[in-house]
Design a protein around this motif. Structure first.
Motif, PDB file in Angstrom:
ATOM      1  N   GLY A  92       6.692  21.712 -16.298  1.00  0.00           N
ATOM      2  CA  GLY A  92       6.344  20.567 -17.135  1.00  0.00           C
ATOM      3  C   GLY A  92       5.417  20.886 -18.288  1.00  0.00           C
ATOM      4  N   GLY A  93       4.812  22.052 -18.283  1.00  0.00           N
ATOM      5  CA  GLY A  93       3.927  22.429 -19.383  1.00  0.00           C
ATOM      6  C   GLY A  93       2.489  21.963 -19.155  1.00  0.00           C
ATOM      7  N   VAL A  94       1.657  22.265 -20.123  1.00  0.00           N
ATOM      8  CA  VAL A  94       0.225  22.014 -20.002  1.00  0.00           C
ATOM      9  C   VAL A  94      -0.104  20.519 -19.951  1.00  0.00           C
ATOM     10  CG1 VAL A  94      -0.340  22.031 -22.466  1.00  0.00           C
ATOM     11  CG2 VAL A  94      -2.017  22.829 -20.808  1.00  0.00           C
ATOM     12  N   VAL A  95       0.724  19.687 -20.560  1.00  0.00           N
ATOM     13  CA  VAL A  95       0.479  18.241 -20.550  1.00  0.00           C
ATOM     14  C   VAL A  95       0.511  17.714 -19.113  1.00  0.00           C
ATOM     15  CG1 VAL A  95       1.374  16.000 -21.306  1.00  0.00           C
ATOM     16  CG2 VAL A  95       1.320  17.920 -22.885  1.00  0.00           C
ATOM     17  N   LEU A  96       1.332  18.317 -18.281  1.00  0.00           N
ATOM     18  CA  LEU A  96       1.420  17.888 -16.887  1.00  0.00           C
ATOM     19  C   LEU A  96       0.103  18.130 -16.152  1.00  0.00           C
ATOM     20  CD1 LEU A  96       3.725  16.481 -15.528  1.00  0.00           C
ATOM     21  CD2 LEU A  96       4.471  18.646 -14.596  1.00  0.00           C
ATOM     22  N   ASN A  97      -0.613  19.178 -16.521  1.00  0.00           N
ATOM     23  CA  ASN A  97      -1.930  19.425 -15.911  1.00  0.00           C
ATOM     24  C   ASN A  97      -2.913  18.320 -16.297  1.00  0.00           C
ATOM     25  OD1 ASN A  97      -1.120  21.851 -14.691  1.00  0.00           O
ATOM     26  ND2 ASN A  97      -1.478  22.961 -16.593  1.00  0.00           N
ATOM     27  N   TRP A  98      -2.874  17.912 -17.547  1.00  0.00           N
ATOM     28  CA  TRP A  98      -3.752  16.813 -17.987  1.00  0.00           C
ATOM     29  C   TRP A  98      -3.364  15.496 -17.315  1.00  0.00           C
ATOM     30  CZ3 TRP A  98      -8.218  17.651 -20.112  1.00  0.00           C
ATOM     31  CH2 TRP A  98      -8.431  18.842 -20.777  1.00  0.00           C
ATOM     32  N   LEU A  99      -2.083  15.281 -17.171  1.00  0.00           N
ATOM     33  CA  LEU A  99      -1.609  14.078 -16.481  1.00  0.00           C
ATOM     34  C   LEU A  99      -2.066  14.083 -15.027  1.00  0.00           C
ATOM     35  CD1 LEU A  99       0.076  11.477 -16.477  1.00  0.00           C
ATOM     36  CD2 LEU A  99       2.071  12.889 -15.940  1.00  0.00           C
ATOM     37  N   ALA A 100      -2.021  15.230 -14.389  1.00  0.00           N
ATOM     38  CA  ALA A 100      -2.476  15.332 -12.998  1.00  0.00           C
ATOM     39  C   ALA A 100      -3.965  15.003 -12.901  1.00  0.00           C
ATOM     40  CB  ALA A 100      -2.206  16.731 -12.449  1.00  0.00           C
ATOM     41  N   LEU A 101      -4.743  15.438 -13.869  1.00  0.00           N
ATOM     42  CA  LEU A 101      -6.172  15.125 -13.878  1.00  0.00           C
ATOM     43  C   LEU A 101      -6.399  13.623 -14.037  1.00  0.00           C
ATOM     44  CD1 LEU A 101      -9.136  16.084 -13.919  1.00  0.00           C
ATOM     45  CD2 LEU A 101      -8.900  16.275 -16.415  1.00  0.00           C
ATOM     46  N   VAL A 102      -5.687  13.003 -14.968  1.00  0.00           N
ATOM     47  CA  VAL A 102      -5.805  11.549 -15.169  1.00  0.00           C
ATOM     48  C   VAL A 102      -5.384  10.809 -13.901  1.00  0.00           C
ATOM     49  CG1 VAL A 102      -4.832   9.582 -16.437  1.00  0.00           C
ATOM     50  CG2 VAL A 102      -5.559  11.631 -17.669  1.00  0.00           C
ATOM     51  N   LEU A 103      -4.294  11.240 -13.290  1.00  0.00           N
ATOM     52  CA  LEU A 103      -3.814  10.617 -12.063  1.00  0.00           C
ATOM     53  C   LEU A 103      -4.840  10.749 -10.938  1.00  0.00           C
ATOM     54  CD1 LEU A 103      -1.396   9.208 -10.701  1.00  0.00           C
ATOM     55  CD2 LEU A 103      -0.557  11.487 -10.093  1.00  0.00           C
ATOM     56  N   PHE A 104      -5.442  11.924 -10.817  1.00  0.00           N
ATOM     57  CA  PHE A 104      -6.462  12.137  -9.783  1.00  0.00           C
ATOM     58  C   PHE A 104      -7.653  11.205  -9.994  1.00  0.00           C
ATOM     59  CE2 PHE A 104     -10.355  14.313  -8.410  1.00  0.00           C
ATOM     60  CZ  PHE A 104     -10.088  14.420  -7.052  1.00  0.00           C
ATOM     61  N   ILE A 105      -8.148  11.132 -11.221  1.00  0.00           N
ATOM     62  CA  ILE A 105      -9.288  10.256 -11.517  1.00  0.00           C
ATOM     63  C   ILE A 105      -8.921   8.796 -11.251  1.00  0.00           C
ATOM     64  CG2 ILE A 105     -10.781   9.395 -13.370  1.00  0.00           C
ATOM     65  CD1 ILE A 105     -10.612  12.261 -14.571  1.00  0.00           C
ATOM     66  N   MET A 106      -7.730   8.406 -11.671  1.00  0.00           N
ATOM     67  CA  MET A 106      -7.276   7.025 -11.467  1.00  0.00           C
ATOM     68  C   MET A 106      -7.259   6.677  -9.979  1.00  0.00           C
ATOM     69  SD  MET A 106      -3.639   5.319 -12.606  1.00  0.00           S
ATOM     70  CE  MET A 106      -2.668   6.198 -11.395  1.00  0.00           C
ATOM     71  N   TRP A 107      -6.714   7.548  -9.154  1.00  0.00           N
ATOM     72  CA  TRP A 107      -6.625   7.261  -7.727  1.00  0.00           C
ATOM     73  C   TRP A 107      -7.986   7.315  -7.046  1.00  0.00           C
ATOM     74  CZ3 TRP A 107      -3.377   4.792  -4.799  1.00  0.00           C
ATOM     75  CH2 TRP A 107      -2.106   4.565  -5.295  1.00  0.00           C
ATOM     76  N   VAL A 108      -8.853   8.210  -7.474  1.00  0.00           N
ATOM     77  CA  VAL A 108     -10.207   8.230  -6.912  1.00  0.00           C
ATOM     78  C   VAL A 108     -10.903   6.907  -7.200  1.00  0.00           C
ATOM     79  CG1 VAL A 108     -12.512   9.267  -7.182  1.00  0.00           C
ATOM     80  CG2 VAL A 108     -10.521  10.731  -6.876  1.00  0.00           C
ATOM     81  N   LEU A 109     -10.787   6.422  -8.427  1.00  0.00           N
ATOM     82  CA  LEU A 109     -11.409   5.144  -8.789  1.00  0.00           C
ATOM     83  C   LEU A 109     -10.785   3.977  -8.022  1.00  0.00           C
ATOM     84  CD1 LEU A 109     -11.799   5.583 -12.642  1.00  0.00           C
ATOM     85  CD2 LEU A 109     -13.616   5.619 -10.921  1.00  0.00           C
ATOM     86  N   MET A 110      -9.472   3.980  -7.865  1.00  0.00           N
ATOM     87  CA  MET A 110      -8.831   2.880  -7.141  1.00  0.00           C
ATOM     88  C   MET A 110      -9.225   2.886  -5.662  1.00  0.00           C
ATOM     89  SD  MET A 110      -5.072   2.238  -8.856  1.00  0.00           S
ATOM     90  CE  MET A 110      -4.390   3.841  -8.536  1.00  0.00           C
ATOM     91  N   ILE A 111      -9.298   4.050  -5.072  1.00  0.00           N
ATOM     92  CA  ILE A 111      -9.710   4.130  -3.669  1.00  0.00           C
ATOM     93  C   ILE A 111     -11.164   3.705  -3.520  1.00  0.00           C
ATOM     94  CG2 ILE A 111     -10.158   5.748  -1.773  1.00  0.00           C
ATOM     95  CD1 ILE A 111      -7.565   7.226  -2.724  1.00  0.00           C
ATOM     96  N   GLU A 112     -12.013   4.128  -4.458  1.00  0.00           N
ATOM     97  CA  GLU A 112     -13.420   3.720  -4.414  1.00  0.00           C
ATOM     98  C   GLU A 112     -13.545   2.207  -4.519  1.00  0.00           C
ATOM     99  OE1 GLU A 112     -17.048   2.166  -5.946  1.00  0.00           O
ATOM    100  OE2 GLU A 112     -15.308   2.429  -7.258  1.00  0.00           O
ATOM    101  N   ARG A 113     -12.798   1.594  -5.433  1.00  0.00           N
ATOM    102  CA  ARG A 113     -12.851   0.137  -5.595  1.00  0.00           C
ATOM    103  C   ARG A 113     -12.333  -0.569  -4.338  1.00  0.00           C
ATOM    104  NH1 ARG A 113     -16.290  -2.430  -7.966  1.00  0.00           N
ATOM    105  NH2 ARG A 113     -17.256  -0.611  -7.146  1.00  0.00           N
ATOM    106  N   TYR A 114     -11.269  -0.033  -3.749  1.00  0.00           N
ATOM    107  CA  TYR A 114     -10.726  -0.629  -2.530  1.00  0.00           C
ATOM    108  C   TYR A 114     -11.761  -0.566  -1.408  1.00  0.00           C
ATOM    109  CZ  TYR A 114      -7.681  -1.609   1.393  1.00  0.00           C
ATOM    110  OH  TYR A 114      -7.122  -2.167   2.513  1.00  0.00           O
ATOM    111  N   MET A 115     -12.424   0.567  -1.282  1.00  0.00           N
ATOM    112  CA  MET A 115     -13.460   0.713  -0.247  1.00  0.00           C
ATOM    113  C   MET A 115     -14.607  -0.265  -0.507  1.00  0.00           C
ATOM    114  SD  MET A 115     -12.325   3.080   1.783  1.00  0.00           S
ATOM    115  CE  MET A 115     -13.672   3.808   2.641  1.00  0.00           C
ATOM    116  N   TYR A 116     -14.985  -0.437  -1.761  1.00  0.00           N
ATOM    117  CA  TYR A 116     -16.066  -1.364  -2.090  1.00  0.00           C
ATOM    118  C   TYR A 116     -15.668  -2.798  -1.743  1.00  0.00           C
ATOM    119  CZ  TYR A 116     -19.639  -3.947  -4.552  1.00  0.00           C
ATOM    120  OH  TYR A 116     -20.661  -4.819  -4.836  1.00  0.00           O
ATOM    121  N   VAL A 117     -14.476  -3.190  -2.139  1.00  0.00           N
ATOM    122  CA  VAL A 117     -14.025  -4.566  -1.912  1.00  0.00           C
ATOM    123  C   VAL A 117     -13.901  -4.867  -0.418  1.00  0.00           C
ATOM    124  CG1 VAL A 117     -12.063  -6.150  -2.221  1.00  0.00           C
ATOM    125  CG2 VAL A 117     -12.877  -4.793  -4.138  1.00  0.00           C
ATOM    126  N   THR A 118     -13.475  -3.894   0.362  1.00  0.00           N
ATOM    127  CA  THR A 118     -13.240  -4.152   1.782  1.00  0.00           C
ATOM    128  C   THR A 118     -14.454  -3.908   2.664  1.00  0.00           C
ATOM    129  OG1 THR A 118     -12.352  -1.927   2.075  1.00  0.00           O
ATOM    130  CG2 THR A 118     -10.769  -3.709   1.636  1.00  0.00           C
TER     131      THR A 118
END
Length: 175
Positions: free
Chosen positions: A19-45
């Motif tokens: 996929g090229g180097v852009v895929l590495n950046w996308l993976a980083l964005v995806l990781f940050i997004m999911w960490v934030l969503m899991i953190e918010r879910y834990m906070y809400v619950t």
């Protein structure tokens, strides 16, 4: 089991390289997004219900719950709790929106790679162009999949946030 993990890692590594180097950046964005969503879910619950319990206990302990001043205190407590509840939700939505755009960036960089190959070797070698086409299509697909997973989970999370906010308001009656 170990062999399975090794094969899985090699498959992911090959996919990322294709996929090229852009895929590495996308993976980083995806990781940050999911960490934030899991953190918010834990906070809400877990953390937010404790905060609601404390706020309601403080409200119920007040002698005055009917005056103008008491209503402003109630509104301030609700506003502070909602601010904590909605923290990082806009960032999550932004990261969800960025995923398909990063996929499109991968498309553009892959097509540039294809055009470079065509400029250097001519249009007669489809094998050389295939790597550029893969580099163009894989990030697009990955960006869309990342965004879809983020849209689904973030919309569910947003609904949980709204319900939690309404429960707080409903649990603090004003007379």
């Amino acid at each position: 089991m170990m062999l399975f993990l090794i094969e899985l890692w090699e498959s992911v590594r090959d996919f990322m390289n294709t996929g090229g180097v852009v895929l590495n950046w996308l993976a980083l964005v995806l990781f940050i997004m999911w960490v934030l969503m899991i953190e918010r879910y834990m906070y809400v619950t877990s953390a937010f219900p404790k905060l609601v319990k404390d706020i309601v206990a403080n409200w119920d302990a007040r002698e005055d719950t009917t005056s103008w001043y008491a209503h402003r205190i109630r509104e301030a407590w609700i506003s502070q709790a909602n601010e904590k509840l909605n923290a990082r939700m806009q960032l999550i939505k932004t990261l969800v929106a960025v995923c398909p755009l990063m996929g499109l960036l991968g498309t553009v960089t892959g097509m540039v790679h294809v055009f470079e190959i065509m400029a250097n070797t001519g249009t007669g070698n489809p094998r050389l162009m295939a790597s550029g086409i893969s580099m163009a299509t894989i990030p697009t697909m990955a960006g869309m999949v990342a965004a879809l997973s983020g849209v689904f989970f973030s919309s569910r999370l947003e609904a949980k946030v709204k319900v939690a906010s309404h429960r707080l308001v409903d649990s603090m009656p004003h007379h």
